[in-house]
Write a protein that holds these residues in place. Structure first.
Motif, PDB file in Angstrom:
ATOM      1  N   SER A 379       0.853  -1.194   0.000  1.00 42.90           N
ATOM      2  CA  SER A 379       0.000   0.000   0.000  1.00 42.90           C
ATOM      3  C   SER A 379       0.886   1.241   0.000  1.00 42.90           C
ATOM      4  CB  SER A 379      -0.928   0.005   1.218  1.00 42.90           C
ATOM      5  OG  SER A 379      -0.198   0.185   2.416  1.00 42.90           O
ATOM      6  N   THR A 380       0.432   2.287  -0.701  1.00 41.49           N
ATOM      7  CA  THR A 380       1.278   3.474  -0.827  1.00 41.49           C
ATOM      8  C   THR A 380       0.444   4.725  -1.076  1.00 41.49           C
ATOM      9  OG1 THR A 380       3.184   4.420  -1.990  1.00 41.49           O
ATOM     10  CG2 THR A 380       1.602   3.227  -3.319  1.00 41.49           C
ATOM     11  N   HIS A 381       1.027   5.881  -0.692  1.00 38.64           N
ATOM     12  CA  HIS A 381       0.491   7.189  -1.067  1.00 38.64           C
ATOM     13  C   HIS A 381       1.456   7.896  -2.016  1.00 38.64           C
ATOM     14  CE1 HIS A 381      -1.533   6.705   2.974  1.00 38.64           C
ATOM     15  NE2 HIS A 381      -2.548   6.965   2.193  1.00 38.64           N
ATOM     16  N   SER A 382       2.440   7.187  -2.504  1.00 43.12           N
ATOM     17  CA  SER A 382       3.505   7.812  -3.278  1.00 43.12           C
ATOM     18  C   SER A 382       3.229   7.748  -4.775  1.00 43.12           C
ATOM     19  CB  SER A 382       4.845   7.120  -2.981  1.00 43.12           C
ATOM     20  OG  SER A 382       5.828   7.512  -3.911  1.00 43.12           O
ATOM     21  N   SER A 383       3.152   8.903  -5.417  1.00 36.68           N
ATOM     22  CA  SER A 383       2.995   8.939  -6.876  1.00 36.68           C
ATOM     23  C   SER A 383       4.263   8.443  -7.565  1.00 36.68           C
ATOM     24  CB  SER A 383       2.667  10.362  -7.344  1.00 36.68           C
ATOM     25  OG  SER A 383       3.706  11.264  -6.988  1.00 36.68           O
ATOM     26  N   HIS A 384       5.411   8.542  -6.892  1.00 35.96           N
ATOM     27  CA  HIS A 384       6.672   8.057  -7.470  1.00 35.96           C
ATOM     28  C   HIS A 384       6.659   6.536  -7.578  1.00 35.96           C
ATOM     29  CE1 HIS A 384       8.112  12.112  -6.953  1.00 35.96           C
ATOM     30  NE2 HIS A 384       7.866  12.049  -5.663  1.00 35.96           N
ATOM     31  N   ILE A 385       6.141   5.872  -6.563  1.00 34.29           N
ATOM     32  CA  ILE A 385       6.031   4.415  -6.616  1.00 34.29           C
ATOM     33  C   ILE A 385       5.018   4.008  -7.670  1.00 34.29           C
ATOM     34  CG2 ILE A 385       5.159   2.421  -5.311  1.00 34.29           C
ATOM     35  CD1 ILE A 385       6.619   3.465  -2.878  1.00 34.29           C
ATOM     36  N   VAL A 386       3.882   4.713  -7.723  1.00 33.10           N
ATOM     37  CA  VAL A 386       2.845   4.385  -8.714  1.00 33.10           C
ATOM     38  C   VAL A 386       3.390   4.514 -10.127  1.00 33.10           C
ATOM     39  CG1 VAL A 386       0.589   5.066  -9.626  1.00 33.10           C
ATOM     40  CG2 VAL A 386       0.983   5.061  -7.167  1.00 33.10           C
ATOM     41  N   SER A 387       4.206   5.537 -10.365  1.00 30.08           N
ATOM     42  CA  SER A 387       4.710   5.783 -11.720  1.00 30.08           C
ATOM     43  C   SER A 387       5.603   4.659 -12.226  1.00 30.08           C
ATOM     44  CB  SER A 387       5.481   7.110 -11.761  1.00 30.08           C
ATOM     45  OG  SER A 387       6.717   7.007 -11.062  1.00 30.08           O
ATOM     46  N   GLN A 388       6.145   3.857 -11.317  1.00 31.22           N
ATOM     47  CA  GLN A 388       7.049   2.775 -11.714  1.00 31.22           C
ATOM     48  C   GLN A 388       6.362   1.407 -11.702  1.00 31.22           C
ATOM     49  OE1 GLN A 388      10.299   3.538 -12.740  1.00 31.22           O
ATOM     50  NE2 GLN A 388       9.386   5.580 -12.564  1.00 31.22           N
ATOM     51  N   GLU A 452       0.339  11.525  -9.889  1.00 30.56           N
ATOM     52  CA  GLU A 452      -0.292  12.121  -8.706  1.00 30.56           C
ATOM     53  C   GLU A 452      -1.799  12.283  -8.869  1.00 30.56           C
ATOM     54  OE1 GLU A 452       0.828  15.641 -11.324  1.00 30.56           O
ATOM     55  OE2 GLU A 452       1.773  13.765 -10.698  1.00 30.56           O
ATOM     56  N   ILE A 453      -2.338  12.132 -10.081  1.00 28.69           N
ATOM     57  CA  ILE A 453      -3.783  12.294 -10.256  1.00 28.69           C
ATOM     58  C   ILE A 453      -4.561  11.244  -9.468  1.00 28.69           C
ATOM     59  CG2 ILE A 453      -3.484  13.313 -12.538  1.00 28.69           C
ATOM     60  CD1 ILE A 453      -4.473  10.769 -13.765  1.00 28.69           C
ATOM     61  N   PHE A 454      -3.934  10.102  -9.173  1.00 30.83           N
ATOM     62  CA  PHE A 454      -4.622   9.053  -8.422  1.00 30.83           C
ATOM     63  C   PHE A 454      -4.860   9.453  -6.970  1.00 30.83           C
ATOM     64  CE2 PHE A 454      -2.368   6.527 -11.739  1.00 30.83           C
ATOM     65  CZ  PHE A 454      -3.499   6.094 -12.401  1.00 30.83           C
ATOM     66  N   PHE A 455      -4.194  10.484  -6.508  1.00 36.14           N
ATOM     67  CA  PHE A 455      -4.327  10.913  -5.123  1.00 36.14           C
ATOM     68  C   PHE A 455      -5.033  12.269  -5.022  1.00 36.14           C
ATOM     69  CE2 PHE A 455      -0.541   8.295  -5.661  1.00 36.14           C
ATOM     70  CZ  PHE A 455      -0.805   7.268  -4.763  1.00 36.14           C
ATOM     71  N   ALA A 456      -5.564  12.758  -6.136  1.00 34.58           N
ATOM     72  CA  ALA A 456      -6.206  14.069  -6.168  1.00 34.58           C
ATOM     73  C   ALA A 456      -7.707  13.953  -5.953  1.00 34.58           C
ATOM     74  CB  ALA A 456      -5.922  14.762  -7.504  1.00 34.58           C
ATOM     75  N   ASP A 457      -8.296  15.018  -5.407  1.00 37.80           N
ATOM     76  CA  ASP A 457      -9.752  15.116  -5.302  1.00 37.80           C
ATOM     77  C   ASP A 457     -10.344  15.772  -6.539  1.00 37.80           C
ATOM     78  OD1 ASP A 457      -9.987  13.971  -2.738  1.00 37.80           O
ATOM     79  OD2 ASP A 457      -9.403  15.862  -1.816  1.00 37.80           O
TER      80      ASP A 457
END
Length: 683
Positions: A379-388, A452-457
Motif C-alpha cells: 500500500s502506498t500514497h507515493s505517486s513516485h512508486i505508482v509511476s514505476q 499524482e492524479i490518483f491521489f487528487a480530489d
C-alpha cells in the motif's frame, strides 16, 4: 492456488467493498488511493479475522450498522424481521488441478469441476438469541437508572457489545450459504498464512537507539540456514564463559567470602558467566555504515535508509517464516499473504523508484527457494512508486462517501476499448489497434508525468506552459475573490487539486476521469478554423468550426456558431467535467489564451510597452517586457483591438510572457472563461 476475490461488509468505511485478483497478475499488487480511502482498514480486517483471536471495538462497525444497532435498542425487532448484524469477510480461493489440496479437501463444497473455487466466510455477528438478551439487559439497565441520567445508548453498546457478538468461520457452498463446514481459528491459520510489515516500523535516529540491531537479532534467531553458524557461536560463547569465570572469581571474591560467612559456612556461592546466543546480537551488536573513510553508528543514518533497512529485515524474516510453513506442510497447498504498508516513509523519490522496481524481483527470488502461493500487496500514497508500477498490478481505492470502491486499474483498458468501439467501430474497422494506442499513450503519459492524479480530489487539465506557469496565480486571485463573496467555499489553494499539462489531448483522459470519478476542469482554446482548416480569428466571417479535438469529443460539437452560443451549464458533462474555452469579453471573442488575456488587460499591456520605451540604463525601477517584440506594431495592434495578431506576431515566447506576468507587480485580470471554470471547480 490464490485468493481470487475478497468481499468485505460493514467494517468501518468498507460497507460493501470487493477486490478481485486476476489469475495472471495475482502475485503482486499495489494498493493506492487518497488518505481515508480504506487501504489500511482493508488490511486490518484481514489481520483481525486471520489472527488466532479476532478482537473488535464498536467503532469498527460501519456507521450505518452502528446506527441500526442503536435504533434496535429503542424498539425490539421481531424474530421474523430480524437481519443479523455483522461484520463479514468472504475469501474466494481459486485452485487448479496441479494444486495439492490435502489441506483444503474438507472445505471444497462445490463439486462443479469447471468452477474450482472454495469460499471462506468470516463473520463477527449478533444472532437473534443474543440480540434478545442484549435488548433485555439494556432494558433492565435503563430501569435501574430510573431516569436519573440521560443514557447514551451507543456508549452502553460500546462498553458491552462483546458479550453478545460471536465469531464464526465457515467454508460455504457458493449456491447455498446454509450448506457449510465450520472451522476453528486454529484451523484457518494453518491454511491461510498472513504476514504484515506495518507502516509503524518505529525507526529512529535518536542517539543510542538500536532499531536495526534489534531486527538483526530477530533475523538471526529466525534463520534455519544459520544453524551451523549458531553452533559455532555457541562454542565461542562457551570458550568466552570459561575465560570470564576466571575474571569473575577475582572480581567477586570479596562478595563471595562475605556471603559465605554470613549465610553458612557450608554454602559455596559461585558466580559464573552464562552468555546466550538468542539475545546476544540485540544487546551487543551495532550496525555501522561507511562514511568518508570512517564508520558511523546506525543512529547517524538518515531515516529513509533506516526505514528501508527495517523493511528488508522484516521482509526476510517474514518470508523465512512463510517458507518454514510451506516446508512443514510438505508441499500441501497453503495460502500466503504478505502486506507491506507505505514503504515510502522518510524516503526521497529515487529511493522509492529503486524499491518498487526491485521488490517484485526479490520476492520472486524467494519464491524460487520453496515458497508457493504467495500474494504480496504493497500500500502506498507515493505517486513516485505508482509511476514505476505497471497498471496490471494497481488496485485503486476510492471513498465515495458512504462506501469504499476498489477498482483494478487494468480494467480501464476494457473501458477504453468499449468506449472507443462504440464511437468508431463503424468508421474504423481497425479500432482495436486504435484503442490499444490510446491506452498505451495514457499509461505512458501518467507514468512519465502525472501519477499524482490518483491521489487528487479534483483535476485541472491545461494545454501548455503558459497556463501551467500562471495557474497558481489564477488560483490565488480566484480565492481572494471568492472569499469576498462566499466564506463557506473552501479556497482552491486548500483543496487537493492536481494540475496536469496535456496539450490538446485531454479527451484521451475521458475514460480515466470516469474511472476515477474525479471532478475535472478542462481549460482549452476554441481554436477557430476555416473550412480549409486554416487558423483564423473567431469573429472572422470565414471561421466555421473548431479544430480542438477535446471540445469536439467532450461536447460532441465542432460548429463554431453552436459553441459560441453554449452557456456555462451546457459545457458541463455528467456534473463532473467542465470544458472552459474562450467567451466574448469586452466586445471581443478570443481564439487562444494569449489574445484573451491581452484583450481583457489592454491598458495593462499598453502601460508596460510605454514603460519599456522609456527604459534607460539609469532607471533600475523599470522592468521591460522582453517577451513582447515589434513594439511599434504591438502598439498599433492594441489601438486597433487586433489582439489576435498581437498574440500571433508580437509575443516571442509564450513561457517568457507568462513568467513576466508573474514578475511584474501591477494588477491584471484573469480571462472570464478561466474565472468561470475555476469558480465551478471550487464548489
Amino acid at each position: 492456488m490464490y485468493i481470487s476475490n475478497i468481499k468485505i461488509n460493514n467494517f468501518r468505511l468498507l460497507k460493501d467493498s470487493q477486490l478481485s485478483f486476476d489469475k495472471d497478475n495475482y502475485s503482486f499488487s499495489l494498493f493506492i488511493g487518497k488518505n481515508n480511502s480504506g487501504k489500511t482498514s482493508f488490511i486490518h480486517l484481514l489481520d483481525k479475522f486471520l489472527s488466532p483471536q479476532a478482537t473488535f471495538n464498536f467503532n469498527d462497525f460501519n456507521l450505518d450498522l452502528q446506527n441500526q444497532i442503536v435504533q434496535s435498542m429503542d424498539q425490539k425487532i421481531s424474530k421474523d424481521n430480524y437481519n443479523v448484524f455483522s461484520i463479514s469477510l468472504l475469501l474466494e480461493v481459486a485452485y487448479n488441478e496441479d494444486d495439492n489440496l490435502a489441506n483444503f479437501a474438507n472445505y471444497i463444497l462445490d463439486l462443479d469441476i469447471t468452477k474450482n473455487k472454495i469460499y471462506f466466510l468470516f463473520s463477527y455477528f449478533l444472532d437473534y438469541e443474543n440480540y434478545s438478551r442484549l435488548y433485555d439487559e439494556y432494558d433492565k439497565f435503563k430501569a435501574k437508572a430510573n431516569n436519573s441520567l440521560k443514557i447514551d445508548t451507543k456508549q452502553y453498546l460500546s462498553n458491552n457489545f462483546r458479550k453478545y457478538f460471536s465469531l464464526k468461520i465457515k467454508s460455504i457452498s457458493p449456491h447455498d450459504e446454509d450448506y457449510f463446514v465450520e472451522l476453528r481459528s486454529s484451523e484457518i491459520t494453518k491454511i491461510i498464512n498472513l504476514k504484515l510489515i506495518k507502516a509503524e516500523r518505529h525507526v529512529s535516529n535518536d542517539y543510542g537507539t538500536k532499531t536495526l540491531s534489534t531486527l538483526s537479532c530477530e533475523y538471526f534467531n529466525n534463520s534455519e540456514k544459520l544453524d551451523n553458524l549458531k553452533q559455532d557461536l555457541q562454542i565461542k560463547l562457551m570458550q568466552t564463559d570459561n575465560e570470564l569465570d576466571k575474571l569473575y572469581k577475582s572480581i567477586f571474591e570479596e562478595i563471595k567470602d562475605s556471603f559465605n560467612k554470613l549465610v553458612s559456612e557450608n554454602t559455596n556461592l559461585t558466580i559464573k558467566s552464562v552468555l546466550k546466543d538468542d539475545n546476544l546480537l540485540e544487546n551487543n551488536t551495532q550496525i555501522l555504515y561507511n562514511h568518508d573513510k570512517g564508520m558511523l553508528p546506525e543512529e547517524f543514518n538518515g531515516l529513509g535508509y533506516m526505514n528501508f533497512f527495517a523493511i528488508l529485515f522484516n521482509l526476510h524474516i517474514q518470508l523465512r517464516e512463510i517458507a518454514r510453513m510451506c516446508k512443514e506442510n510438505d508441499n500441501q497447498a497453503i495460502l500466503n499473504l504478505l502486506f507491506i504498508e507505505e514503504p515510502e516513509a522518510h524516503t526521497h523519490p529515487q529511493m522509492q523508484y529503486i524499491f518498487i522496481r526491485n521488490i517484485e524481483n526479490l520476492v520472486n527470488d524467494k519464491m524460487r527457494e520453496g515458497i508457493s502461493n504467495l500474494q504480496v500487496c504493497v500500500s502506498t500514497h507515493s505517486s513516485h512508486i505508482v509511476s514505476q508500477c505497471p497498471f496490471k498490478y494497481i488496485k485503486y481505492f476510492k471513498n465515495t462517501g458512504d462506501n469504499i470502491q476498489i477498482k483494478n486499474l487494468f480494467d480501464l483498458k476494457m473501458e477504453i476499448e468499449n468506449a472507443y468501439r462504440k464511437k468508431t467501430a463503424k468508421k474504423d474497422p481497425q479500432y482495436k489497434n486504435e484503442y490499444k494506442r490510446r491506452y498505451q499513450f495514457l499509461v505512458r503519459y501518467i507514468t512519465l508525468a502525472s501519477a499524482e492524479i490518483f491521489f487528487a480530489d479534483k483535476l485541472i487539465f491545461i494545454e501548455g506552459t503558459t497556463e501551467r506557469i500562471l495557474m497558481p496565480e489564477f488560483i490565488r486571485k480566484i480565492d481572494k475573490e471568492l472569499k469576498k463573496s462566499d466564506n463557506n467555499i473552501i479556497p482552491l489553494s486548500s483543496q487537493n487539486i492536481s494540475i496536469v499539462e496535456v496539450g490538446a489531448y485531454s479527451h484521451i483522459f475521458k475514460e480515466l476521469i470516469d474511472f476515477l470519478e474525479i471532478k475535472t476542469l478542462i481549460i482549452t482554446d476554441i481554436d477557430a478554423i476555416t473550412s480549409k482548416r486554416e487558423k483564423i480569428p473567431v469573429e472572422d466571417s470565414s471561421a466555421v468550426s473548431t479544430s480542438n479535438q477535446s471540445i469536439i469529443n467532450f461536447l460532441g460539437c465542432k460548429k463554431l456558431a453552436d459553441l459560441i452560443q453554449k452557456g456555462k451549464n451546457e459545457k458541463i458533462i455528467d456534473s463532473r467535467i467542465m470544458i472552459a474555452y474562450q467567451t466574448k469579453q469586452n466586445d471581443y471573442y478570443a481564439r487562444s489564451f494569449e489574445d484573451a488575456f491581452i484583450s481583457c488587460n489592454k491598458d495593462y499591456i499598453q502601460n508596460y510597452i510605454k514603460e519599456d520605451e522609456e527604459d534607460d540604463d539609469d532607471n533600475d525601477n523599470v522592468v521591460s517586457f522582453n517577451s513582447i517584440i515589434k513594439k511599434q506594431m504591438a502598439k498599433k495592434y492594441l489601438e486597433e483591438n487586433n489582439f489576435y495578431s498581437f498574440a500571433q506576431e508580437c509575443i516571442e515566447s509564450k513561457s517568457g510572457f507568462a513568467s513576466e506576468l508573474l514578475y511584474h507587480k501591477k494588477t491584471w485580470e484573469i480571462p472570464e472563461y478561466i474565472k468561470e471554470g475555476l469558480k465551478w471547480l471550487a464548489q
